[in-house]
Design a protein around this motif. Structure first.
Motif, PDB file in Angstrom:
ATOM      1  N   ALA A 157       0.841  -1.194   0.000  1.00 24.81           N
ATOM      2  CA  ALA A 157       0.000   0.000   0.000  1.00 24.81           C
ATOM      3  C   ALA A 157       0.879   1.249   0.000  1.00 24.81           C
ATOM      4  O   ALA A 157       2.064   1.192   0.325  1.00 24.81           O
ATOM      5  CB  ALA A 157      -0.901  -0.009   1.222  1.00 24.81           C
ATOM      6  N   VAL A 158       0.275   2.350  -0.415  1.00 25.06           N
ATOM      7  CA  VAL A 158       0.937   3.654  -0.357  1.00 25.06           C
ATOM      8  C   VAL A 158      -0.047   4.617   0.297  1.00 25.06           C
ATOM      9  O   VAL A 158      -1.221   4.643  -0.074  1.00 25.06           O
ATOM     10  CB  VAL A 158       1.298   4.167  -1.778  1.00 25.06           C
ATOM     11  N   ASP A 159       0.435   5.362   1.280  1.00 29.44           N
ATOM     12  CA  ASP A 159      -0.438   6.338   1.934  1.00 29.44           C
ATOM     13  C   ASP A 159      -0.416   7.630   1.127  1.00 29.44           C
ATOM     14  O   ASP A 159       0.503   8.440   1.243  1.00 29.44           O
ATOM     15  CB  ASP A 159       0.046   6.583   3.368  1.00 29.44           C
ATOM     16  N   ASN A 160      -1.448   7.810   0.314  1.00 34.42           N
ATOM     17  CA  ASN A 160      -1.532   8.991  -0.560  1.00 34.42           C
ATOM     18  C   ASN A 160      -2.539  10.014  -0.027  1.00 34.42           C
ATOM     19  O   ASN A 160      -2.988  10.868  -0.759  1.00 34.42           O
ATOM     20  CB  ASN A 160      -1.979   8.548  -1.960  1.00 34.42           C
ATOM     21  N   ARG A 161      -2.906   9.890   1.236  1.00 29.35           N
ATOM     22  CA  ARG A 161      -4.016  10.705   1.755  1.00 29.35           C
ATOM     23  C   ARG A 161      -3.762  12.192   1.645  1.00 29.35           C
ATOM     24  O   ARG A 161      -4.680  12.977   1.487  1.00 29.35           O
ATOM     25  CB  ARG A 161      -4.297  10.338   3.224  1.00 29.35           C
ATOM     26  N   PHE A 162      -2.490  12.594   1.720  1.00 27.12           N
ATOM     27  CA  PHE A 162      -2.208  14.032   1.669  1.00 27.12           C
ATOM     28  C   PHE A 162      -2.012  14.523   0.237  1.00 27.12           C
ATOM     29  O   PHE A 162      -1.720  15.676   0.006  1.00 27.12           O
ATOM     30  CB  PHE A 162      -1.005  14.349   2.557  1.00 27.12           C
ATOM     31  N   ILE A 163      -2.157  13.628  -0.734  1.00 32.71           N
ATOM     32  CA  ILE A 163      -2.035  14.027  -2.148  1.00 32.71           C
ATOM     33  C   ILE A 163      -3.364  13.794  -2.869  1.00 32.71           C
ATOM     34  O   ILE A 163      -3.934  14.708  -3.447  1.00 32.71           O
ATOM     35  CB  ILE A 163      -0.896  13.230  -2.839  1.00 32.71           C
ATOM     36  N   THR A 164      -3.844  12.541  -2.814  1.00 34.32           N
ATOM     37  CA  THR A 164      -5.087  12.240  -3.530  1.00 34.32           C
ATOM     38  C   THR A 164      -6.202  11.800  -2.582  1.00 34.32           C
ATOM     39  O   THR A 164      -7.207  11.241  -3.012  1.00 34.32           O
ATOM     40  CB  THR A 164      -4.843  11.129  -4.584  1.00 34.32           C
ATOM     41  N   HIS A 196      -2.244  -4.732   6.650  1.00 30.78           N
ATOM     42  CA  HIS A 196      -3.133  -4.458   7.791  1.00 30.78           C
ATOM     43  C   HIS A 196      -2.339  -3.915   8.982  1.00 30.78           C
ATOM     44  O   HIS A 196      -2.732  -2.943   9.630  1.00 30.78           O
ATOM     45  CB  HIS A 196      -3.869  -5.749   8.174  1.00 30.78           C
ATOM     46  N   ASP A 197      -1.185  -4.504   9.239  1.00 30.97           N
ATOM     47  CA  ASP A 197      -0.339  -4.053  10.351  1.00 30.97           C
ATOM     48  C   ASP A 197       0.185  -2.635  10.130  1.00 30.97           C
ATOM     49  O   ASP A 197       0.148  -1.809  11.034  1.00 30.97           O
ATOM     50  CB  ASP A 197       0.899  -4.961  10.473  1.00 30.97           C
ATOM     51  N   MET A 198       0.703  -2.398   8.954  1.00 32.35           N
ATOM     52  CA  MET A 198       1.471  -1.176   8.725  1.00 32.35           C
ATOM     53  C   MET A 198       0.619   0.009   8.291  1.00 32.35           C
ATOM     54  O   MET A 198       0.998   1.155   8.500  1.00 32.35           O
ATOM     55  CB  MET A 198       2.562  -1.419   7.656  1.00 32.35           C
ATOM     56  N   PHE A 199      -0.524  -0.253   7.629  1.00 34.95           N
ATOM     57  CA  PHE A 199      -1.348   0.846   7.118  1.00 34.95           C
ATOM     58  C   PHE A 199      -2.756   0.864   7.709  1.00 34.95           C
ATOM     59  O   PHE A 199      -3.491   1.817   7.518  1.00 34.95           O
ATOM     60  CB  PHE A 199      -1.475   0.748   5.589  1.00 34.95           C
ATOM     61  N   GLY A 200      -3.146  -0.211   8.365  1.00 37.80           N
ATOM     62  CA  GLY A 200      -4.499  -0.267   8.905  1.00 37.80           C
ATOM     63  C   GLY A 200      -5.559  -0.455   7.835  1.00 37.80           C
ATOM     64  O   GLY A 200      -6.708  -0.070   8.027  1.00 37.80           O
ATOM     65  N   LEU A 201      -5.189  -1.033   6.704  1.00 37.43           N
ATOM     66  CA  LEU A 201      -6.191  -1.351   5.668  1.00 37.43           C
ATOM     67  C   LEU A 201      -6.595  -2.815   5.863  1.00 37.43           C
ATOM     68  O   LEU A 201      -5.735  -3.697   5.869  1.00 37.43           O
ATOM     69  CB  LEU A 201      -5.612  -1.179   4.260  1.00 37.43           C
ATOM     70  N   ARG A 202      -7.885  -3.026   6.030  1.00 38.89           N
ATOM     71  CA  ARG A 202      -8.340  -4.372   6.366  1.00 38.89           C
ATOM     72  C   ARG A 202      -8.758  -5.148   5.113  1.00 38.89           C
ATOM     73  O   ARG A 202      -9.528  -4.633   4.296  1.00 38.89           O
ATOM     74  CB  ARG A 202      -9.510  -4.295   7.348  1.00 38.89           C
ATOM     75  N   ALA A 203      -8.213  -6.344   4.983  1.00 40.96           N
ATOM     76  CA  ALA A 203      -8.574  -7.190   3.847  1.00 40.96           C
ATOM     77  C   ALA A 203      -9.827  -7.978   4.215  1.00 40.96           C
ATOM     78  O   ALA A 203      -9.756  -8.909   5.018  1.00 40.96           O
ATOM     79  CB  ALA A 203      -7.420  -8.134   3.510  1.00 40.96           C
ATOM     80  N   LYS A 204     -10.938  -7.588   3.628  1.00 53.02           N
ATOM     81  CA  LYS A 204     -12.219  -8.235   3.959  1.00 53.02           C
ATOM     82  C   LYS A 204     -12.239  -9.650   3.384  1.00 53.02           C
ATOM     83  O   LYS A 204     -11.944  -9.844   2.206  1.00 53.02           O
ATOM     84  CB  LYS A 204     -13.349  -7.399   3.346  1.00 53.02           C
ATOM     85  N   VAL A 236      -8.152   2.996  -2.236  1.00 50.94           N
ATOM     86  CA  VAL A 236      -8.896   2.594  -1.037  1.00 50.94           C
ATOM     87  C   VAL A 236      -9.236   3.864  -0.262  1.00 50.94           C
ATOM     88  O   VAL A 236      -8.339   4.633   0.099  1.00 50.94           O
ATOM     89  CB  VAL A 236      -8.075   1.617  -0.161  1.00 50.94           C
ATOM     90  N   ASP A 237     -10.521   4.055  -0.041  1.00 44.01           N
ATOM     91  CA  ASP A 237     -11.014   5.260   0.615  1.00 44.01           C
ATOM     92  C   ASP A 237     -10.434   5.393   2.027  1.00 44.01           C
ATOM     93  O   ASP A 237     -10.449   4.436   2.801  1.00 44.01           O
ATOM     94  CB  ASP A 237     -12.552   5.154   0.693  1.00 44.01           C
ATOM     95  N   ALA A 238      -9.924   6.588   2.344  1.00 46.18           N
ATOM     96  CA  ALA A 238      -9.329   6.796   3.663  1.00 46.18           C
ATOM     97  C   ALA A 238     -10.366   6.644   4.778  1.00 46.18           C
ATOM     98  O   ALA A 238     -10.037   6.261   5.898  1.00 46.18           O
ATOM     99  CB  ALA A 238      -8.684   8.175   3.718  1.00 46.18           C
ATOM    100  N   LYS A 239     -11.622   6.977   4.471  1.00 45.67           N
ATOM    101  CA  LYS A 239     -12.669   6.888   5.512  1.00 45.67           C
ATOM    102  C   LYS A 239     -13.214   5.457   5.650  1.00 45.67           C
ATOM    103  O   LYS A 239     -13.868   5.138   6.627  1.00 45.67           O
ATOM    104  CB  LYS A 239     -13.821   7.838   5.158  1.00 45.67           C
ATOM    105  N   ASP A 240     -12.976   4.639   4.652  1.00 47.60           N
ATOM    106  CA  ASP A 240     -13.452   3.260   4.685  1.00 47.60           C
ATOM    107  C   ASP A 240     -12.285   2.350   4.280  1.00 47.60           C
ATOM    108  O   ASP A 240     -12.229   1.838   3.166  1.00 47.60           O
ATOM    109  CB  ASP A 240     -14.636   3.126   3.695  1.00 47.60           C
TER     110      ASP A 240
END
Lengths: 528, 100
Positions: free
Chosen positions: A60-67, A116-124, A91-95
């Motif tokens: 994953a890449v944390d692009n929240r401050f760009i896109t 999931h560990d490093m970015f907090g994105l959950r694989a459903k 992947v939506d930052a709010k979801d």
């Protein structure tokens, strides 16, 4: 990649999957597809299954401050082609949820746990989202690779018991081993469930040596990053620094001088020879064939000494630099190297004959720790461990880099998948590596050692694959302002550790160290 | 199978390293202009330049040789000095007075 292949890939997809492709484009290094998050597993699964594409990396890449979103990248290597397909989903930052790929691509399992560990994105839909790389007492909502997590943050220690798999039944015992081991090696926890002597289940828990290397790299300028890369996994330092340098060179579209390309091959193969010698020595040691082991260690020492002689570093550190190499091999060095290689080659043959003519050793090596070809493919086992189980892949041949395109070598592949097969593959690779060094050093072109490399433009992306002694490793970098914005590192051991859980089944616990040694895994490379 | 003796009687017989190994960096303070090039390029922040002295912490140094390559005045060289152990942490910090 030719555009025709790209349209063929898209055309091969059923309509209900293809509608998830939002954008396609060709870039250096293959095709990029922006895809719908919900259809990502189907699209990746289709390319994986129909095109025989192996999963090279998923991150994953944390692009929240760009896109304002997270980007999820899945990189696949097309079978039989020097081409990659990179799928990017938003992947939506709010979801922060995405559908799991694990049901489509089996070896995506650990990648999704890591994300999931490093970015907090959950694989459903993921079968097992327990922590993979973070410590047991790491707090739940602290995600180290997010951009708003400070590199020097001190997090509170929150005890969170790690729930291990349970194997129940009459007469079944659990043998927990580690994370601290008697030999003061690196830490890892192994939990064997045994029924009598045979192992019926093994669960591996790693992450104890996690150091935050990817995060650290984001604040190191590119030149300093080379030294960090050299230290990711001790004895594979040259391979890591090579992948890092090649990725930066690709970001800046700089071509490395031919002399440096050849020298990189020489040093990379020197690294392979001494690592493999350590591994085969370890195999001999774990079968109590101490004399043989010491012979291998003598040879390893001779190779490390020649590294020291040529470069000033036994582990070839400080040799790679962005744009080329810092060390040349002069005429005197060349003749000493060739002399040493001849000596090691002859002595290795003697060691090999000693091992293979000793029945008590061969009895331990044959049929122990069998990894089937099917399991090796599903787990995407790379390097000599994969090749010993019939997985015919080698980055040097399939995606040539440095000077490998101009060198001829054989890629040994066996199908037995036992400790002996891994021993045989490594033995053959030592000989092939020596031959590669001899070819490279004899045909080395004159010229510069290093090209000037301008600082890469922010936002560009590049990837470099290298065949390290342990197998394929990847450095994937998004350029930032003077340092990487995102630096994904994937060592060979990240794939190969999982082979252990399969290979030891049915064997006895005392064979575990032998099987472990035959895979030659790195804790440090896994615990970034 | 015999290989003879392959070990060496170190430290009774001193080990002579190969030329060009990356041992402790040495600072020639006659050439140093304290322009901080080495301090800035050091990947591990092992070098600190204060107004009157230069400190190199061999406990942090990774012997990469970047300082020796970068110094515009050729004041830094990598020596083959490798026996750097000390019983105290402070013993790894070397201080050189800066000549004004």
């Amino acid at each position: 990649m030719n555009p025709k292949l790209m349209s063929e890939i898209v055309a091969s997809m059923p309509d209900e999957i293809a509608k998830g492709i939002q954008k396609t484009g060709l870039r250096e290094g293959g095709v990029w597809m922006t895809v719908d998050r919900d259809l990502l597993p189907k699209i990746a699964g289709h390319i994986h299954n129909s095109w025989g594409a192996a999963l090279v990396s998923m991150h994953a890449v944390d692009n929240r401050f760009i896109t304002s979103d997270f980007k999820l990248c899945v990189v696949l290597a097309l079978k039989g082609q020097d081409d990659f397909v990179t799928l990017v989903a938003s992947v939506d930052a709010k979801d922060p949820v995405f559908p799991s790929l694990t049901s489509e691509i089996f070896c995506a399992n650990w990648y999704e746990r890591e994300i999931h560990d490093m970015f907090g994105l959950r694989a459903k839909g993921h079968p097992d989202l327990r922590p993979l790389v973070l410590y047991d007492d790491w707090p739940e909502a602290a995600f180290p690779l997010r951009k708003d997590f400070p590199v020097d943050a001190k997090v509170p220690r929150v005890p969170r018991p790690y729930v291990f798999r349970e194997v129940e039944g009459e007469g079944i015992f659990v043998v927990p081993v580690g994370p601290v081991h008697a030999g003061v090696i690196e830490p890892g926890h192994f939990r064997f469930s045994v029924a009598g002597e045979p192992i019926i289940d093994l669960e591996i828990r790693l992450g104890y040596a996690h150091k935050g290397i990817e995060k650290l790299s984001e604040r190191l300028d590119y030149a300093k990053g080379v030294h960090l890369a050299e230290r990711i996994s001790g004895d594979n330092g040259f391979a890591h620094s090579l992948a890092y340098c090649q990725a930066i060179e690709a970001l800046s579209s700089v071509s490395v001088p031919d002399r440096a390309r050849y020298l990189r091959c020489v040093f990379a193969e020197l690294e392979r020879v001494h690592t493999h010698l350590g591994d085969v020595g370890g195999i001999a040691l774990d079968t109590a064939f101490t004399i043989g082991a010491q012979h291998a260690f003598i040879l390893r020492e001779r190779m490390m000494d020649v590294n020291d002689l040529l470069t000033g570093s036994r582990f070839l550190r400080g040799v790679n630099c962005i744009g080329g190499v810092r060390k040349d091999i002069d005429e005197e060095g060349r003749s000493k190297l060739i002399e040493r290689l001849v000596m090691v080659k002859l002595d290795y043959q003697e060691f090999y004959d000693d091992v293979t003519s000793t029945p008590s050793v061969m009895d331990r090596l044959e049929t122990t720790g069998v990894l089937s070809c099917e399991a090796a493919s599903d787990l995407n086992i790379v390097g000599p461990a994969g090749r010993a189980s019939g997985v015919d892949r080698d980055v040097r041949r399939d995606h040539p880099y440095a000077g490998y395109r101009n060198l001829s070598f054989k890629v040994p592949v066996l199908r037995q998948g036992d400790v002996n097969a891994r021993f045989q593959v490594k033995s053959e690779e030592i000989m092939e590596s020596i031959s590669i060094i001899e070819q490279a050093i004899s045909n080395i072109p004159e010229g510069e050692l290093r090209a000037r490399v301008p600082v890469p433009a922010p936002g560009k992306t590049a990837m470099s694959l290298v065949e390290s002694p342990r197998g394929e490793l990847v450095h994937w970098i998004v350029a930032g302002d003077g340092s990487p914005f995102r630096h994904k590192i994937r060592d060979a051991s990240f794939h190969n550790w999982r082979a252990m859980e399969v290979a030891v089944l049915g064997d006895i616990v005392p064979d575990f160290p032998l099987v472990n040694k035959s895979f030659g895994l790195s804790y440090a490379g896994n615990d970034l | 199978m015999g290989k003879g003796v392959v070990t060496e009687r170190y430290p009774n017989i001193p080990y002579v390293p190969h030329d060009g190994i990356h041992g402790a960096p040495s600072f020639n303070m006659d050439k140093c202009r304290s322009d901080k090039t080495c301090e800035e390029i050091c990947p591990t922040d092992a070098i600190h330049i204060e107004p009157d002295q230069l400190c190199i912490d061999l406990g942090l140094c990774i012997f990469c040789g970047d300082c020796a390559l970068a110094c515009p005045h050729h004041a830094v060289t990598m020596t083959n000095e490798f026996e750097l152990a000390s019983k105290r942490r402070k013993g790894l910090v070397r201080v050189h007075a800066i000549k004004q």
